[in-house]
Scaffold this active site. Structure first.
Site, mmCIF file in Angstrom:
data_model
loop_
_atom_site.group_PDB
_atom_site.id
_atom_site.type_symbol
_atom_site.label_atom_id
_atom_site.label_comp_id
_atom_site.label_asym_id
_atom_site.label_seq_id
_atom_site.Cartn_x
_atom_site.Cartn_y
_atom_site.Cartn_z
ATOM 1 N N LYS A 203 0.413 -0.911 0.057
ATOM 2 C CA LYS A 203 0.116 -0.157 -0.063
ATOM 3 C C LYS A 203 0.905 1.379 0.241
ATOM 4 O O LYS A 203 0.729 2.473 -0.343
ATOM 5 C CB LYS A 203 -1.272 0.256 1.187
ATOM 6 C CG LYS A 203 -1.548 1.246 1.392
ATOM 7 C CD LYS A 203 -2.872 0.760 2.340
ATOM 8 C CE LYS A 203 -2.570 0.313 3.912
ATOM 9 N NZ LYS A 203 -1.969 1.738 4.353
ATOM 10 N N ARG B 166 -11.079 2.676 9.399
ATOM 11 C CA ARG B 166 -10.749 1.035 9.577
ATOM 12 C C ARG B 166 -11.718 0.553 10.136
ATOM 13 O O ARG B 166 -11.436 -0.764 10.259
ATOM 14 C CB ARG B 166 -9.595 0.805 10.925
ATOM 15 C CG ARG B 166 -7.928 1.988 10.002
ATOM 16 C CD ARG B 166 -7.203 1.500 11.580
ATOM 17 N NE ARG B 166 -5.905 2.494 10.604
ATOM 18 C CZ ARG B 166 -5.461 3.019 10.658
ATOM 19 N NH1 ARG B 166 -6.065 4.111 11.440
ATOM 20 N NH2 ARG B 166 -3.602 3.533 10.647
ATOM 21 N N ARG C 230 11.329 -9.211 6.092
ATOM 22 C CA ARG C 230 11.937 -7.589 6.451
ATOM 23 C C ARG C 230 12.984 -7.852 7.848
ATOM 24 O O ARG C 230 12.764 -8.287 8.257
ATOM 25 C CB ARG C 230 10.503 -6.952 6.340
ATOM 26 C CG ARG C 230 8.927 -6.824 5.643
ATOM 27 C CD ARG C 230 8.335 -5.844 5.471
ATOM 28 N NE ARG C 230 7.998 -6.241 6.467
ATOM 29 C CZ ARG C 230 7.058 -5.381 7.267
ATOM 30 N NH1 ARG C 230 6.268 -4.659 6.439
ATOM 31 N NH2 ARG C 230 6.122 -5.244 8.087
ATOM 32 N N ARG D 258 11.989 -6.777 12.999
ATOM 33 C CA ARG D 258 11.250 -5.380 14.260
ATOM 34 C C ARG D 258 11.058 -7.102 15.149
ATOM 35 O O ARG D 258 10.512 -8.172 14.912
ATOM 36 C CB ARG D 258 9.645 -5.510 13.743
ATOM 37 C CG ARG D 258 10.434 -3.946 13.287
ATOM 38 C CD ARG D 258 9.435 -3.201 12.155
ATOM 39 N NE ARG D 258 7.992 -3.613 12.776
ATOM 40 C CZ ARG D 258 7.332 -2.682 11.837
ATOM 41 N NH1 ARG D 258 7.067 -1.979 11.128
ATOM 42 N NH2 ARG D 258 5.612 -3.427 13.010
ATOM 43 N N ARG E 203 -2.716 -9.648 13.795
ATOM 44 C CA ARG E 203 -2.725 -8.414 12.700
ATOM 45 C C ARG E 203 -4.057 -8.590 12.155
ATOM 46 O O ARG E 203 -5.069 -7.739 11.579
ATOM 47 C CB ARG E 203 -1.395 -7.977 12.864
ATOM 48 C CG ARG E 203 -0.923 -7.365 13.974
ATOM 49 C CD ARG E 203 0.738 -7.034 13.592
ATOM 50 N NE ARG E 203 0.874 -6.460 12.266
ATOM 51 C CZ ARG E 203 2.606 -5.893 11.420
ATOM 52 N NH1 ARG E 203 3.179 -6.935 12.395
ATOM 53 N NH2 ARG E 203 2.400 -5.101 11.235
#
Length: 365
Positions: free
Chosen positions: A165, A241, A276, A305, A316
């Site tokens: 996005k 959201r 990542r 992370r 999530r």
């Protein structure tokens, strides 16, 4: 016995009210209850009026239900929400040239194919514009220069974590010259500017509490009313959201031209997130599969992370899917679903094509 009949009648009324909301797949067709969808708009207005009267402690008795206090029995908030949803759906159908206003009755009626074609022709929807003549001193260089229109483009984009996005937002901003807006950036800017809603937001942020929807909506509404958004249009990134936020945006008069949803399979999203890594020295983000660093020293110092693990990203994603499906229901008439699993340039080309099909003359250059 009479009270039982009243209760059964009211339960049937609650179901009937739910059936009144217009559907894009069945535009303004008579419902199974024998009531036309045209009457739905009038009924919604009446329900909202009932809610306003009830809010002022005025008892309102619906003559169709033998003097039963309908608002108090069915619930004020439920009736107001139903009226807001019907109003929003009607607005979407007006924008899509699906209804016409009857001067005699003041009601919205289904448009015939000829009326729809005539309205689209008058609005120049789908018609290619002739290229403007080049001036000798024309300025070149910026791809977004000159793309601002009298009625600028307004886009909402949604996508799961790692759906690409952020990359597409940059491409959309560059292509159309719109103002890219995220709620985090808008909240911080409002706090720095010490606007009224910014001060309210700061109180919640300083106390470690979540900023409530009404404050966030105030921040968004203020930002969208600024000159650059009015002139160039805007791109709302990841907002709303929740359905409540979508309803609040509609109540605030904020209407988008299209709702873009980047659809990527969960398995691919998990792979993108788990791979990542971040360079703590430069802040650059790498991916161990798709874009690993060539330098061994950089590779050795990369960090992951704490929330980029498979277990946490799945949680999530569950939360994201639960919310986004409900939000998409608020924008069915303007929704565009994009296959986000393709290469970024391919996704960008699909977005450009779909947006042009949806809004026509607004993006013609």
């Amino acid at each position: 016995m009479v009270k039982q009949l009243h209760l059964m009648t009211l339960l049937g009324a609650a179901v009937a009210v739910s059936a009144f909301a217009p559907s894009r797949n069945s535009p303004l067709q008579p419902s199974v209850w024998g009531v036309s969808q045209t009457a739905s708009s009038s009924r919604s207005s009446q329900l909202y009026a009932e809610g306003e009267k009830a809010a002022k402690n005025e008892i309102f008795y619906d003559e169709d239900f033998d003097n039963v206090p309908l608002v108090r029995l069915l619930g004020l908030q439920k009736m107001k929400k139903k009226a807001r949803r019907n109003k929003r759906q009607l607005n979407e159908r007006v924008r899509n040239f699906e209804v016409v206003l009857d001067d005699a009755s003041g009601e919205w009626l289904p448009a015939t194919p000829e009326q729809t074609a005539a309205m689209k022709a008058e609005a120049n929807v789908g018609k290619p514009k002739t290229k403007p003549m080049k001036r000798k001193n024309a300025v070149h260089g910026s791809s977004s220069a000159g793309k601002a229109a009298k009625d600028p483009l307004k886009i909402i984009i949604a996508g799961a974590p790692a759906s690409g996005k952020g990359t597409q937002c940059e491409m959309i901003k560059e292509r159309y010259g719109v103002v890219h807006l995220s709620t985090g950036d808008m909240l911080r800017a409002a706090v720095v500017a010490q606007t009224d809603v910014g001060k309210k937001a700061k109180e919640f942020m300083d106390s470690g509490k979540l900023v409530p929807d009404e404050v966030i909506i105030g921040v968004v509404k203020d930002r969208l009313s600024e000159g650059d958004c009015k002139k160039n249009g805007w791109l709302l990134d990841g907002f709303p959201r929740t359905p409540a936020q979508a309803d609040a945006l509609a109540d605030a008069g904020v209407c988008a031209d299209c709702f873009l949803f980047l659809n990527v399979p969960d398995s691919m999203l998990v792979e993108r997130v788990v791979g990542r890594r971040t360079d703590p020295v430069t802040g650059k983000i790498y991916h161990m599969t798709f874009s690993p660093p060539d330098d061994e020293d950089i590779l050795a110092r990369l960090e992951q992370r704490s929330d980029d693990t498979e277990e946490k990203v799945k949680v999530r994603l569950e939360q994201f899917h639960a919310n986004v499906e409900a939000v998409k229901g608020s924008y069915t008439a303007i929704s565009i679903e994009i296959d986000g699993s393709k290469k970024p340039d391919d996704v960008a080309n699909i977005i450009e094509q779909k947006v042009k099909e949806m809004v026509g003359a607004k993006v013609a250059v």
